[in-house]
Design a protein around this motif. Structure first.
Motif, mmCIF file in Angstrom:
data_model
loop_
_atom_site.group_PDB
_atom_site.id
_atom_site.type_symbol
_atom_site.label_atom_id
_atom_site.label_comp_id
_atom_site.label_asym_id
_atom_site.label_seq_id
_atom_site.Cartn_x
_atom_site.Cartn_y
_atom_site.Cartn_z
ATOM 1 N N ILE A 119 0.858 -1.183 0.000
ATOM 2 C CA ILE A 119 0.000 0.000 0.000
ATOM 3 C C ILE A 119 0.894 1.232 0.000
ATOM 4 C CG2 ILE A 119 -1.834 1.224 1.239
ATOM 5 C CD1 ILE A 119 -2.656 -1.521 0.173
ATOM 6 N N ASP A 120 0.517 2.237 -0.795
ATOM 7 C CA ASP A 120 1.286 3.473 -0.840
ATOM 8 C C ASP A 120 1.257 4.155 0.531
ATOM 9 O OD1 ASP A 120 1.833 3.130 -3.500
ATOM 10 O OD2 ASP A 120 0.187 4.404 -4.192
ATOM 11 N N PRO A 121 2.419 4.588 1.051
ATOM 12 C CA PRO A 121 2.446 5.252 2.352
ATOM 13 C C PRO A 121 1.810 6.641 2.318
ATOM 14 C CG PRO A 121 4.632 5.231 1.385
ATOM 15 C CD PRO A 121 3.748 4.424 0.484
ATOM 16 N N GLU A 122 1.842 7.299 1.179
ATOM 17 C CA GLU A 122 1.245 8.626 1.031
ATOM 18 C C GLU A 122 -0.024 8.508 0.193
ATOM 19 O OE1 GLU A 122 2.319 11.426 2.495
ATOM 20 O OE2 GLU A 122 3.901 10.253 3.449
ATOM 21 N N PRO A 123 -1.192 8.447 0.847
ATOM 22 C CA PRO A 123 -2.431 8.214 0.105
ATOM 23 C C PRO A 123 -2.974 9.461 -0.588
ATOM 24 C CG PRO A 123 -2.900 8.364 2.427
ATOM 25 C CD PRO A 123 -1.407 8.476 2.286
ATOM 26 N N CYS A 124 -2.274 9.908 -1.622
ATOM 27 C CA CYS A 124 -2.773 11.049 -2.388
ATOM 28 C C CYS A 124 -2.095 11.066 -3.747
ATOM 29 C CB CYS A 124 -2.508 12.354 -1.641
ATOM 30 S SG CYS A 124 -0.761 12.651 -1.338
ATOM 31 N N GLY A 125 -2.649 11.868 -4.638
ATOM 32 C CA GLY A 125 -2.047 12.015 -5.955
ATOM 33 C C GLY A 125 -2.648 11.075 -6.978
ATOM 34 N N PRO A 126 -2.321 11.315 -8.239
ATOM 35 C CA PRO A 126 -2.932 10.534 -9.319
ATOM 36 C C PRO A 126 -2.474 9.077 -9.373
ATOM 37 C CG PRO A 126 -1.265 12.018 -10.175
ATOM 38 C CD PRO A 126 -1.421 12.344 -8.715
ATOM 39 N N GLY A 127 -1.318 8.748 -8.839
ATOM 40 C CA GLY A 127 -0.828 7.382 -8.891
ATOM 41 C C GLY A 127 -1.143 6.579 -7.651
ATOM 42 N N TRP A 128 -1.997 7.090 -6.791
ATOM 43 C CA TRP A 128 -2.322 6.438 -5.532
ATOM 44 C C TRP A 128 -2.999 5.104 -5.797
ATOM 45 C CZ3 TRP A 128 -7.006 7.962 -2.134
ATOM 46 C CH2 TRP A 128 -6.960 7.268 -0.940
ATOM 47 N N SER A 129 -2.577 4.089 -5.070
ATOM 48 C CA SER A 129 -3.200 2.776 -5.213
ATOM 49 C C SER A 129 -3.672 2.278 -3.858
ATOM 50 C CB SER A 129 -2.220 1.778 -5.842
ATOM 51 O OG SER A 129 -1.069 1.661 -5.060
ATOM 52 N N VAL A 130 -4.680 1.423 -3.892
ATOM 53 C CA VAL A 130 -5.281 0.898 -2.671
ATOM 54 C C VAL A 130 -5.321 -0.621 -2.749
ATOM 55 C CG1 VAL A 130 -6.681 2.963 -2.257
ATOM 56 C CG2 VAL A 130 -7.615 1.106 -3.631
ATOM 57 N N SER A 131 -5.603 -1.242 -1.629
ATOM 58 C CA SER A 131 -5.729 -2.702 -1.607
ATOM 59 C C SER A 131 -6.970 -3.122 -2.378
ATOM 60 C CB SER A 131 -5.828 -3.198 -0.164
ATOM 61 O OG SER A 131 -7.084 -2.827 0.377
ATOM 62 N N LEU A 132 -7.004 -4.371 -2.767
ATOM 63 C CA LEU A 132 -8.149 -4.900 -3.505
ATOM 64 C C LEU A 132 -9.425 -4.780 -2.677
ATOM 65 C CD1 LEU A 132 -9.388 -6.319 -5.939
ATOM 66 C CD2 LEU A 132 -8.690 -8.496 -4.922
ATOM 67 N N THR A 133 -9.349 -5.049 -1.390
ATOM 68 C CA THR A 133 -10.560 -4.976 -0.555
ATOM 69 C C THR A 133 -11.078 -3.546 -0.456
ATOM 70 O OG1 THR A 133 -9.189 -4.912 1.432
ATOM 71 C CG2 THR A 133 -10.049 -7.066 0.762
ATOM 72 N N THR A 134 -10.187 -2.571 -0.347
ATOM 73 C CA THR A 134 -10.609 -1.166 -0.317
ATOM 74 C C THR A 134 -11.242 -0.779 -1.649
ATOM 75 O OG1 THR A 134 -8.877 -0.614 1.268
ATOM 76 C CG2 THR A 134 -9.816 1.214 0.006
ATOM 77 N N TYR A 135 -10.627 -1.214 -2.738
ATOM 78 C CA TYR A 135 -11.171 -0.923 -4.063
ATOM 79 C C TYR A 135 -12.575 -1.517 -4.196
ATOM 80 C CZ TYR A 135 -11.604 -0.624 -9.129
ATOM 81 O OH TYR A 135 -12.051 -0.346 -10.387
ATOM 82 N N ILE A 136 -12.737 -2.753 -3.738
ATOM 83 C CA ILE A 136 -14.053 -3.399 -3.828
ATOM 84 C C ILE A 136 -15.082 -2.633 -3.010
ATOM 85 C CG2 ILE A 136 -15.343 -5.475 -3.153
ATOM 86 C CD1 ILE A 136 -12.938 -7.115 -4.130
ATOM 87 N N ASP A 137 -14.712 -2.168 -1.810
ATOM 88 C CA ASP A 137 -15.632 -1.354 -1.006
ATOM 89 C C ASP A 137 -16.117 -0.149 -1.802
ATOM 90 O OD1 ASP A 137 -15.385 -3.008 1.224
ATOM 91 O OD2 ASP A 137 -13.848 -1.751 2.180
ATOM 92 N N ARG A 138 -15.182 0.522 -2.458
ATOM 93 C CA ARG A 138 -15.506 1.764 -3.170
ATOM 94 C C ARG A 138 -16.307 1.517 -4.444
ATOM 95 N NH1 ARG A 138 -9.761 4.781 -1.875
ATOM 96 N NH2 ARG A 138 -10.181 4.864 0.363
ATOM 97 N N VAL A 139 -15.954 0.496 -5.192
ATOM 98 C CA VAL A 139 -16.665 0.236 -6.442
ATOM 99 C C VAL A 139 -18.041 -0.376 -6.167
ATOM 100 C CG1 VAL A 139 -15.770 -2.058 -7.003
ATOM 101 C CG2 VAL A 139 -16.270 -0.465 -8.826
ATOM 102 N N GLU A 140 -18.155 -1.120 -5.090
ATOM 103 C CA GLU A 140 -19.459 -1.684 -4.727
ATOM 104 C C GLU A 140 -20.429 -0.567 -4.338
ATOM 105 O OE1 GLU A 140 -20.807 -5.650 -2.447
ATOM 106 O OE2 GLU A 140 -19.738 -4.221 -1.180
ATOM 107 N N ALA A 141 -19.917 0.466 -3.689
ATOM 108 C CA ALA A 141 -20.754 1.609 -3.334
ATOM 109 C C ALA A 141 -21.310 2.315 -4.573
ATOM 110 C CB ALA A 141 -19.957 2.594 -2.487
ATOM 111 N N LEU A 142 -20.633 2.150 -5.702
ATOM 112 C CA LEU A 142 -21.094 2.742 -6.957
ATOM 113 C C LEU A 142 -22.080 1.840 -7.702
ATOM 114 C CD1 LEU A 142 -17.728 4.206 -8.299
ATOM 115 C CD2 LEU A 142 -19.611 5.447 -7.204
ATOM 116 N N GLY A 143 -22.275 0.614 -7.211
ATOM 117 C CA GLY A 143 -23.252 -0.288 -7.806
ATOM 118 C C GLY A 143 -22.691 -1.529 -8.455
#
Length: 156
Positions: A119-143
């Protein structure tokens, strides 16, 4: 290895237009060699999909993608016409179906899934990446619809 998986991979490799053309022109041995190479490559992709921490399959209007860390395998077709992706999902790889997502701006602005599990230590900017579980949380909220959800089960 399951016989059914090999059968699907062999049939897929044999159906490629290039392999069919080689057979038509009498170059059967070359076609068979290329088909074997294709099956071995695809078996490697399935093995990676089963073992890499952030491997996942995602399907949207732009096609289907198998994300394997630094490698991505894709097609313009939906998962229903991409046997390798369907096999990966059937064998337990997380599947994110973003076809129901209607807010394409919010979806486009989501961070990417980290490639190597860190996981990126600095969570900001255009190249920021997140864990798969965090991504799933966010994309699931979109439907989006999720299959083979890797997130820990929460008891209510």
């Amino acid at each position: 290895m399951q016989t059914g998986v090999l059968r699907v991979l062999r049939a897929t490799a044999a159906s490629w237009w290039r392999h069919g053309e080689l057979r038509r022109t009498g170059q059967t041995l070359l076609a068979q060699r290329l088909e074997r190479q294709t099956v071995l490559r695809d078996l490697g992709y399935l093995k990676q999909a089963a073992t890499l921490p952030n491997a996942h399959v995602i399907c949207g209007e732009g096609g289907t993608f198998i994300h394997l860390g630094w490698t991505t395998v894709s097609t313009l077709a939906p998962i229903e016409r991409f046997p390798l992706a369907a096999l990966a999902v059937a064998r337990g790889t997380p599947f994110i179906d973003v076809r129901p997502v209607t807010d394409v701006i919010a979806f486009a602005n989501l961070q990417r899934v980290t490639r190597d599990g860190s996981i990126d230590p600095e969570p900001c900017g255009p190249g920021w990446s997140v864990s798969l579980t965090t991504y799933i949380d966010r994309v699931e909220a979109l439907g989006a619809r999720i299959a083979n959800d890797p997130r820990p089960r929460q008891s209510t």
